[in-house]
Design a protein around this motif. Sequence first.
Motif, PDB file in Angstrom:
ATOM      1  N   PRO A  72       0.830  -1.196   0.000  1.00 51.50           N
ATOM      2  CA  PRO A  72       0.000   0.000   0.000  1.00 51.50           C
ATOM      3  C   PRO A  72       0.870   1.254   0.000  1.00 51.50           C
ATOM      4  N   GLU A 119      -4.032   2.577  -3.873  1.00 53.33           N
ATOM      5  CA  GLU A 119      -4.348   1.333  -3.184  1.00 53.33           C
ATOM      6  C   GLU A 119      -3.064   0.572  -2.895  1.00 53.33           C
ATOM      7  N   ARG A 120      -2.314   0.280  -3.947  1.00 50.78           N
ATOM      8  CA  ARG A 120      -1.030  -0.412  -3.779  1.00 50.78           C
ATOM      9  C   ARG A 120      -0.040   0.112  -4.808  1.00 50.78           C
TER      10      ARG A 120
END
Length: 125
Positions: free
Chosen positions: A39, A44-45
């Motif tokens: 993350p 998000e990542r």
Amino acid sequence: QLQLVESGGGLVQPGGSLRLSCAASGFTLDGHAIGWFRPAPGKEREGVSCISSSGGSTTYADSVKGRFTNSRDNAKNTVYLQMNSLKPEDTAVYYCAATYYCSGSWGSEGMYDYWGQGTQVTVSS
């Protein structure tokens, strides 16, 4: 059932090392490139690294270049992320994911078809 399973996370002091593993079940990894993600603020990542299906090519995010090494053993159906000189900012859940090749968009989550459940890495004194 196609699965990726990460392991090897834990608590380590700054400057320490950990080796993460990504094992596959239900399919063979040797036909897939494997990416590692964590993350990131505002995302998000973020992509940490990608390794080609043969292991002959690896790509790294600037934040981990020179400290992390992505490798694979196709005979064991496993990919590894060796993490050295760990910093507190490396603290995250690390995920592995499978795709066909490490394209110019390797750091984009949408390029990957299968994901593991993640393993927690905590870097703290």
